[in-house]
Design an enzyme around this catalytic site. Structure first.
Site, short mmCIF file in Angstrom:
data_model
loop_
_atom_site.label_atom_id
_atom_site.label_comp_id
_atom_site.label_asym_id
_atom_site.label_seq_id
_atom_site.Cartn_x
_atom_site.Cartn_y
_atom_site.Cartn_z
N ASP A 209 0.86 -1.19 0.00
CA ASP A 209 0.00 0.00 0.00
C ASP A 209 0.89 1.24 0.00
O ASP A 209 2.12 1.13 -0.06
CB ASP A 209 -0.95 0.00 1.19
N HIS A 280 -2.58 2.99 -4.71
CA HIS A 280 -1.97 2.51 -3.46
C HIS A 280 -0.53 2.08 -3.72
O HIS A 280 -0.06 1.06 -3.21
CB HIS A 280 -2.79 1.37 -2.87
N GLU A 343 -9.68 2.71 -5.64
CA GLU A 343 -9.31 4.07 -5.24
C GLU A 343 -8.13 4.61 -6.05
O GLU A 343 -7.24 5.27 -5.52
CB GLU A 343 -9.00 4.12 -3.74
#
Length: 778
Positions: A209, A280, A343
């Site tokens: 991440d 990420h 995302e």
């Protein structure tokens, strides 16, 4: 900032937080209102078996030394695991006696049985107990059931029974984020043990991440050499003596990963790795800057939220990702590899001339199609290596390769769409399956997201949408709990977040829909708590504790006290400070008591206390004049993102916790009685604004400072308008990390008022946060 002493007991409060979240809380808590109620013939098992039949005849007593028999290597493995699990769950100590014998416990692996891949049969009678299955996994799950029958307060007497059991879903999972905060091998193994005891079979391991890359990749050593370390924000990232930086580091070597995989496999748990793309990716780009789209050097940060940094779209970057996946595939034998896909804010791609040119080269009409091109490329690579791609539901956007599996997290709509199109789906909606959301409205909850996901809501989740056509329902593989760890800095917090909610996830994944009953689940839960306690699992106390709402009458010197417990168990109490027992008065209606009062209360089931300690509330005339941040609400207005945040220091030891609306920090004392009040006193601290908001940045609001360091304003009804009172802020807090400010109220302010407190000035890079608000009489 330095630590403060945490409140371990409550004053009277009526939580404004609970009020502000009332619609969600009422819906979520609704199943709990009826309280525990065992179904006829119910056994203290979790998850509930598919079919249980009590039969005529005598049962069988198991005591220390009862022989355990198993023939064949696989059955003997399971028998040995059974004796270990039973001992660790608080049951009697047994030993595997041999391959065949008379009375006792028998484990039989019979390949001709029609019990399926994970099913089993259990039979008990006067001569003993037999567990049999067609597979070693099924035999293992039968052993887990037998262990529960002989622990959790059992007297070791098994009734005459027939159990025929098999799971409803093939995917019964838990995702653990080791990137935001790192867990030791021992901690991960303890989680795997708890999963196996609950018949969960999939461990989704989130290894990369923005905040850290946690998996050794031998071809790219900088991924862990650089990408596995970050400097915690604020005081947590500095040595308190020397002031030197204190990095937060950690990664798993490939040998350690093999160890975890083998440990999980012995418990019939598949380990699914996640390598997140294209977003990420900050830690990876920090290690190898050529993978990004910016010339600006990056580093892993101790910030949370949605970062803008994406892998670029160069062929060399695609090759890098394939090389990483090649090492992943070599390590992980599971069929699935998770590639994230969530995302991925496309701002950097939109602004990059090179990415736009690359999109034209590959025929991508927009940035989502470019992401889809990458996903399809990786799906082809994985398919060539006999693996299947799985990703978060954003991978549906821009088109999805036919063999890809979708993990639906933004609700169930993505899963419904994917299954309707013929894709396999794992349901994991944020509304029901995210374990980093708090379980209760208690001020004793750890840091997290205060939009609560209580036990009843988790249990009530149904993975198969009603709108899904029957001929597509087989595409729902199962469900998964997700444990993201932005706010989970310790193993103790991890356990708090997972238990007891993980048992609800397990029951939904295993038990037939018609066998699930929440009231019966609550009646079985106390036995499971005893097993977890024996296993050393520090399950959450807050769902078992008593919470207090109060309404005070300062003029009369009384308080009306309403008690509640999140799970609906019986409450017993005392008002004289004495210890609470099952013989203490049972709470039924609110109590009106003169002040001062010391109230103790605890939840009970079958005459036994459930929480480790009774809740204590010391209520005085002075305590009526104060509210902590947990007891205050959010002020009316646009922009609400309430988080329960931990202080940035000290580097070691306990830290203060604050409830903060990070979009518009403002605290509300609703219906404050200000008659006879001369001023308000506020204790406040200061923490870093460690959030990446991406496209939500415009929602971040603050009132401009009117002096060098800003002001604390007290307002009426909202955080807009002219302040009733104001006081200038200092440049920084005191040596203990806090400030105490007093603001005089105009004499015209009387009666009942909605008091709001705000701090002016930009919330970046640090923001003031309220710790306590006190009304000071004239």
């Amino acid at each position: 900032m330095h630590t403060r002493t945490r409140r371990t007991s409550l004053s009277l409060l009526s939580f404004a937080l609970a009020l502000s979240l009332a619609p969600l809380a009422q819906a979520a808590d609704a199943p709990a209102t009826a309280g525990p109620r065992a179904l006829p013939g119910s056994l203290p098992l979790m998850p509930a078996p598919a079919k249980v039949e009590r039969i005529e005849g005598s049962g069988f007593s198991v005591v220390a030394g009862t022989p355990v028999w198993a023939k064949g290597e696989a059955a003997q493995r399971v028998a040995t695991q059974f004796t270990t699990l039973l001992r660790d769950s608080g049951g009697p100590v047994l030993n595997v006696a041999g391959t065949r014998g008379g009375n006792g416990i028998h484990f039989v692996l019979n390949r001709t049985l029609k019990t399926g891949a994970e099913g089993y049969q259990l039979r008990s009678g006067r001569d003993g107990v037999t567990v049999q299955a067609a597979t070693e996994a099924g035999l293992f799950y039968g052993a887990a059931t037998l262990s529960q029958l002989l622990s959790g307060g059992s007297n070791g007497v098994l009734p005459a029974l027939r159990i025929d059991d098999a799971p409803r879903f093939s995917w019964r999972g838990l995702m653990l984020d080791s990137a935001r905060h790192f867990q030791s091998l021992d901690e991960i193994k303890r989680v795997l043990d708890a999963m196996a005891e609950q018949k969960l079979n999939t461990f989704h391991w989130h290894l990369t991440d923005d905040q850290g890359w946690r998996m050794e990749i031998k071809r790219y050593p900088k991924l862990t050499g650089i990408g596995s370390c970050r400097i915690p924000a604020g005081d947590g990232g500095r040595d308190p003596v020397t002031g030197a930086e204190r990095p937060y580091c950690g990664f798993y070597t490939q040998d350690q990963i093999r160890d975890v995989i083998a440990y999980a496999a012995a418990r019939h748990i598949q380990v699914i790795p996640e390598i997140d793309v294209p977003g990420h990716a900050t830690a990876a780009i920090a290690a190898y800057p050529e993978l990004g789209t910016l010339d600006t050097p990056l580093k892993p940060l101790s910030e949370w939220g949605v970062f803008p940094n994406l892998f670029n779209t160069e062929e060399s970057t695609f090759t890098f990702l394939e090389n990483v996946l090649e090492e992943v595939i070599t390590l992980f034998p599971a069929r699935y590899v998770h590639v994230g896909g969530d995302e991925a804010v496309k701002d950097q791609w939109e602004a990059s001339a090179r990415v736009q040119a690359r999109m034209r080269e590959v025929g991508a009409g927009n940035e989502m199609e470019m992401q889809s091109h990458l996903i399809k490329r990786l799906e082809t690579f994985l398919e060539q290596h006999d693996r299947r791609l799985i990703g978060w539901d954003e991978i549906l956007e821009g088109g999805l390769p036919p063999e890809a599996t979708v993990m639906s997290w933004r609700g169930t709509e993505g899963g419904l769409k994917a299954a309707s199109e013929g894709h396999d789906v794992v349901m994991s909606p944020v509304t029901d399956m995210y374990m980093d959301y708090l379980q209760t409205h208690s001020p004793n909850e750890p840091p997290g997201r205060p939009l609560s996901t209580p036990l009843g809501r988790v249990y009530g989740f149904e993975p198969v949408p009603e709108a899904l056509a029957k001929d597509k329902q087989q595409h729902i593989l199962g469900l998964q709990a997700n444990m993201f760890t932005e706010h989970t800095r310790s193993y103790a917090r991890l356990q708090h977040n997972l238990f007891p909610r993980l048992a609800a996830v397990a029951e939904t994944g295993w038990s037939p829909r018609e066998r699930r009953d929440y009231a019966d689940f609550l009646a079985r839960l106390p036995s499971q708590l005893q097993r977890w306690e024996a296993m050393g699992i520090a399950y959450a106390q807050t769902p078992l504790q008593v919470e207090l709402d109060s309404h005070d009458d300062r003029k009369a010197g009384t308080a009306t006290l309403a008690l509640r417990t999140p799970l609906g168990y019986d409450i017993h109490y005392s008002t004289d400070g004495s210890a609470v027992t099952a013989q203490s008065p049972r709470y039924t209606t609110p109590l009106t008591q003169p002040l001062p009062i010391t109230l103790r209360a605890a939840t009970f089931f079958d005459g036994k206390a459930l929480a480790s300690a009774a809740s204590r509330f010391d209520i005085t005339a002075t305590s009526l004049l104060s509210r902590s941040d947990e007891q205050l609400g959010m002020c009316p207005g646009e922009g609400k993102l309430l988080l329960r945040l931990e202080d940035d220091g000290p580097a070691d030891g306990p830290r203060a916790i604050f409830n903060v609306n990070i979009f518009n920090p403002c605290w509300l004392w609703k219906d404050a009685d200000v008659d006879g009040i001369a001023k308000v006193r506020v204790r406040a601290g200061q923490i870093p604004y460690y959030f990446q908001l991406a496209h939500d940045e415009p929602q971040r609001k603050f009132s401009p400072a009117r002096s060098a360091h800003g002001e604390m304003d007290v307002l009426n009804g909202s955080c807009d308008g002219t302040p009733l009172a104001t006081v200038k802020l200092p440049a920084k807090p005191g040596t203990d990390g806090f400030i105490t400010l007093e603001a005089a109220l105009p004499r015209s302010v009387k009666g009942t008022q909605d008091l709001c407190v705000r701090f002016t000035g930009d919330t970046r890079p640090t923001m003031w946060v309220l710790d306590a608000l006190t009304l000071v009489p004239r």
